[in-house]
Design a protein around this motif. Sequence first.
Motif, PDB file in Angstrom:
ATOM      1  N   LYS A  92     -53.729  65.073 -52.313  1.00 35.59           N
ATOM      2  CA  LYS A  92     -54.860  65.351 -51.421  1.00 35.59           C
ATOM      3  C   LYS A  92     -54.792  66.751 -50.838  1.00 35.59           C
ATOM      4  CE  LYS A  92     -56.050  60.764 -49.758  1.00 35.59           C
ATOM      5  NZ  LYS A  92     -56.073  59.923 -48.555  1.00 35.59           N
ATOM      6  N   GLY A  93     -53.696  67.440 -51.068  1.00 38.50           N
ATOM      7  CA  GLY A  93     -53.573  68.797 -50.537  1.00 38.50           C
ATOM      8  C   GLY A  93     -53.173  68.837 -49.073  1.00 38.50           C
ATOM      9  N   ALA A  96     -50.402  70.965 -47.185  1.00 40.58           N
ATOM     10  CA  ALA A  96     -50.658  72.245 -46.513  1.00 40.58           C
ATOM     11  C   ALA A  96     -50.546  72.118 -45.002  1.00 40.58           C
ATOM     12  CB  ALA A  96     -52.045  72.760 -46.900  1.00 40.58           C
ATOM     13  N   MET A  97     -51.045  70.978 -44.472  1.00 40.17           N
ATOM     14  CA  MET A  97     -51.023  70.811 -43.028  1.00 40.17           C
ATOM     15  C   MET A  97     -49.596  70.698 -42.494  1.00 40.17           C
ATOM     16  SD  MET A  97     -54.146  71.119 -42.756  1.00 40.17           S
ATOM     17  CE  MET A  97     -54.161  71.281 -40.984  1.00 40.17           C
ATOM     18  N   LEU A  99     -47.077  72.369 -43.955  1.00 40.98           N
ATOM     19  CA  LEU A  99     -46.425  73.654 -44.172  1.00 40.98           C
ATOM     20  C   LEU A  99     -46.835  74.704 -43.138  1.00 40.98           C
ATOM     21  CD1 LEU A  99     -46.571  73.888 -48.054  1.00 40.98           C
ATOM     22  CD2 LEU A  99     -44.620  73.307 -46.638  1.00 40.98           C
ATOM     23  N   ILE A 100     -47.900  74.430 -42.378  1.00 43.46           N
ATOM     24  CA  ILE A 100     -48.272  75.413 -41.354  1.00 43.46           C
ATOM     25  C   ILE A 100     -47.499  75.199 -40.067  1.00 43.46           C
ATOM     26  CG2 ILE A 100     -50.601  75.814 -42.239  1.00 43.46           C
ATOM     27  CD1 ILE A 100     -51.604  73.945 -40.005  1.00 43.46           C
ATOM     28  N   LYS A 101     -46.678  74.172 -40.016  1.00 43.16           N
ATOM     29  CA  LYS A 101     -45.914  73.913 -38.790  1.00 43.16           C
ATOM     30  C   LYS A 101     -44.471  74.377 -38.970  1.00 43.16           C
ATOM     31  CE  LYS A 101     -48.699  69.950 -37.581  1.00 43.16           C
ATOM     32  NZ  LYS A 101     -49.074  68.918 -38.540  1.00 43.16           N
ATOM     33  N   PRO A 102     -43.835  74.776 -37.878  1.00 44.56           N
ATOM     34  CA  PRO A 102     -42.440  75.237 -38.002  1.00 44.56           C
ATOM     35  C   PRO A 102     -41.477  74.070 -38.123  1.00 44.56           C
ATOM     36  CG  PRO A 102     -43.144  75.417 -35.736  1.00 44.56           C
ATOM     37  CD  PRO A 102     -44.324  74.904 -36.508  1.00 44.56           C
ATOM     38  N   TYR A 105     -40.222  70.069 -43.968  1.00 41.68           N
ATOM     39  CA  TYR A 105     -41.042  68.947 -44.429  1.00 41.68           C
ATOM     40  C   TYR A 105     -40.187  67.726 -44.770  1.00 41.68           C
ATOM     41  CZ  TYR A 105     -44.468  66.392 -47.221  1.00 41.68           C
ATOM     42  OH  TYR A 105     -45.297  65.435 -47.722  1.00 41.68           O
ATOM     43  N   LEU A 267     -46.683  75.902 -56.030  1.00 38.38           N
ATOM     44  CA  LEU A 267     -47.596  74.964 -55.384  1.00 38.38           C
ATOM     45  C   LEU A 267     -49.053  75.397 -55.543  1.00 38.38           C
ATOM     46  CD1 LEU A 267     -48.157  72.626 -53.347  1.00 38.38           C
ATOM     47  CD2 LEU A 267     -47.790  74.262 -51.543  1.00 38.38           C
ATOM     48  N   VAL A 268     -49.869  74.441 -55.887  1.00 32.78           N
ATOM     49  CA  VAL A 268     -51.301  74.692 -55.956  1.00 32.78           C
ATOM     50  C   VAL A 268     -51.940  73.738 -54.978  1.00 32.78           C
ATOM     51  CG1 VAL A 268     -53.340  74.633 -57.396  1.00 32.78           C
ATOM     52  CG2 VAL A 268     -51.148  75.259 -58.390  1.00 32.78           C
ATOM     53  N   VAL A 269     -52.595  74.265 -53.984  1.00 32.56           N
ATOM     54  CA  VAL A 269     -53.284  73.367 -53.069  1.00 32.56           C
ATOM     55  C   VAL A 269     -54.732  73.276 -53.499  1.00 32.56           C
ATOM     56  CG1 VAL A 269     -53.977  72.966 -50.710  1.00 32.56           C
ATOM     57  CG2 VAL A 269     -51.709  73.809 -51.207  1.00 32.56           C
ATOM     58  N   LEU A 270     -55.086  72.087 -53.881  1.00 29.62           N
ATOM     59  CA  LEU A 270     -56.400  71.910 -54.488  1.00 29.62           C
ATOM     60  C   LEU A 270     -57.473  71.748 -53.425  1.00 29.62           C
ATOM     61  CD1 LEU A 270     -54.737  69.284 -56.634  1.00 29.62           C
ATOM     62  CD2 LEU A 270     -55.697  71.289 -57.688  1.00 29.62           C
ATOM     63  N   GLY A 271     -58.620  72.304 -53.723  1.00 28.89           N
ATOM     64  CA  GLY A 271     -59.788  72.061 -52.882  1.00 28.89           C
ATOM     65  C   GLY A 271     -59.749  72.785 -51.555  1.00 28.89           C
ATOM     66  N   GLY A 272     -60.850  73.342 -51.203  1.00 27.25           N
ATOM     67  CA  GLY A 272     -60.980  73.971 -49.888  1.00 27.25           C
ATOM     68  C   GLY A 272     -60.286  75.310 -49.791  1.00 27.25           C
TER      69      GLY A 272
ATOM     70  N   ARG B  90     -41.210  81.100 -43.689  1.00 28.29           N
ATOM     71  CA  ARG B  90     -42.351  80.269 -43.345  1.00 28.29           C
ATOM     72  C   ARG B  90     -42.244  79.678 -41.936  1.00 28.29           C
ATOM     73  NH1 ARG B  90     -43.471  75.073 -43.053  1.00 28.29           N
ATOM     74  NH2 ARG B  90     -41.535  74.348 -43.946  1.00 28.29           N
ATOM     75  N   MET B  91     -41.072  79.127 -41.602  1.00 23.19           N
ATOM     76  CA  MET B  91     -40.922  78.439 -40.325  1.00 23.19           C
ATOM     77  C   MET B  91     -41.071  79.395 -39.151  1.00 23.19           C
ATOM     78  SD  MET B  91     -39.212  75.110 -40.875  1.00 23.19           S
ATOM     79  CE  MET B  91     -37.521  74.978 -40.385  1.00 23.19           C
ATOM     80  N   ALA B  94     -44.642  80.309 -38.807  1.00 21.97           N
ATOM     81  CA  ALA B  94     -45.443  79.184 -38.323  1.00 21.97           C
ATOM     82  C   ALA B  94     -45.449  79.100 -36.802  1.00 21.97           C
ATOM     83  CB  ALA B  94     -44.926  77.883 -38.914  1.00 21.97           C
ATOM     84  N   TYR B 124     -43.376  72.636 -31.448  1.00 25.68           N
ATOM     85  CA  TYR B 124     -43.425  74.075 -31.173  1.00 25.68           C
ATOM     86  C   TYR B 124     -42.566  74.454 -29.976  1.00 25.68           C
ATOM     87  CZ  TYR B 124     -47.233  74.510 -34.509  1.00 25.68           C
ATOM     88  OH  TYR B 124     -47.990  74.510 -35.652  1.00 25.68           O
TER      89      TYR B 124
END
Lengths: 272, 338
Positions: A92-93, A96-97, A99-102, A105, A267-272, B90-91, B94, B124
């Motif tokens: 579902k991609g 990405a959400m 990976l934007i957090k510190p 994963y 990584l390929v994030v599909l859509g949007g 990245r981290m 972020a 955070y």
Amino acid sequence: MKKFLRTYLPFASNELKRNMAYKGAFYLFTLCSLFGSFIQYYLWMAIYGSAQGAKLGSLTREEMVVYVFMSYVTSSLTMISVSRELGRDVVKGSVAMNLIKPIDYRLSLIAKGMGTVVYHFLIPGIFVWIGLELYKVFILHLPAVSAGNILWYLISVFFSFLIYVLFDFCFGMIAFFTTYIFGMQMAKDALLSFLTGQLIPLSFFPGIIQRLFDFLPFSSMVYTPVMIYLGRYRPSELCFVLGRQLVWVVLLYLLGSLLWKQVTKRLVVLGG
Amino acid sequence: MIQVEHISKEFVSPKKYPGLKGAIKGLFSNEKVRKTAVDDISFHISEGEIVGYIGSNGAGKSTTIKMMTGILTPTSGQCLINGIDPSKNRMENAQNIGVVFGQRTQLWWDLPLSESFTILKEIYNVSDEDYKDRMDFLNEVLDLPEFFDRPVRTLSLGQRMRADLGAALIHNPKVLYLDEPTIGLDIVVKDKIRDAIRQINEQYRTTVILTTHDIGDIEELCSRIIIIDEGKKIYDGGLAELKDTYGTSRRVTMEVRQPELFRKIDWEEKLHADESSIETELDDEKNLFSVSFDKNRIQVSDIISSVMQISDVRDIQIQETELSEIVKAIYRHALKGR
């Protein structure tokens, strides 16, 4: 360490809350899998009833009762799938959400897994476990399990959980290549129910195959902790099997880090 | 604040063939298709700017944003956000950025919104006082309290978008990426979101990069825009300059009493204009006569007075070219250039 806990603990507690939000589904699921355990129980009793000797695969009839139900409890505590979530996130991609957090994963997935473990331990794990011990003491007239065995069992279960989750994380990486993982998961679950000893105790297999299992991480997932619970290991053997579990934790952790690094590059994030 | 240097991203995917035969062929072939989504783009953005990043669908906007947030690794080139390379750290990166993807949510779907905010506070590492300050501010600009205790999945799209914007700002990021933040929203919520973005930018000097298809967003928020098409940068500059350069054409529409009189008149001659700067159109049914012209060459008063000599005029309407028209023209121009 404190920072680490503060960051990842909310994942665990929220997963617990999330599980409770959909309790209908969980009760149904629990009931179905418990049903499976009872079928296994009656099947084994029939096999023992018609068998010649008192022991099959080096287990007595009473030990088999314990094995069937403890392997249920153990696998509900250790076999927590993270690849399902990983696969869904990738397809579902929504990865990405994350990976934007510190945050790391994988650690967040493991923390979520811990939340599920706690939930499974409360419902129905602890009740099946207590029920089994009561059955053992009052119906089978056997001594209850010793505190030492419980302690070692719990330690081993914790390692098992880590091995399974770390393995499943590596497995889930397939989703990056196939962008679909459901079928693979079905195959994996079927194979693992054999290899981990969830379906049949590994001691039933021929010697040479058992040796092979010693070199795979799967026997450490269910078989090892249940055998510890049964008190089948001498102290020196206990150290060895726990040590082997630890080695697998480290190896799979490193493998996961390596794969993740490779995979996120393409990584390929599909859509949007 | 943001430096993007010659950044490119190529996607490699297995080649697909049409039809059932093609599907079988695809099983055995190992051919790959390369697609360049972002092609050698460079730009610099300084602190406190609001930059509109626009382009048609599939132009590579989101891919660029994803490289700047550290989700994707560029095939070549480099970007530095506040001195940090997101593909390497990245981290660390972020911690400095907030991201809203209009089509996705970073909130916990099954849990009350308040839970998401508490988790993000921990992730955070926001101190209690800072958290309180931020929440007071966000509650004021985004009206979060009215749905703060509801599970995220029960929120309307507008509420969810406000919540997502709030969630992206909880740690006071230096850079805020907004990927289509107003997609699918009604005009009232759009206004609220735009207001919030403006206030955040003014109060905290947050740098904002905004991708959108909504020209209103750009007109209201951005002083600078970057336009990309097919992965290449085709315009980078101020909004006013863009309008001056491309937006000089006007259109005047008049409702006239006797449209038949207009049929035979040579307007180029009458207004002493060359062919390219004027275009006329006559709608007999509605009695509408309209002239499109370049405002630097022809005076609108000349046109109106000439028309009024011929016939009575009931109504006059003068239109400025809309930004969307300009953008459309630029896209078309870029297509023609290839």
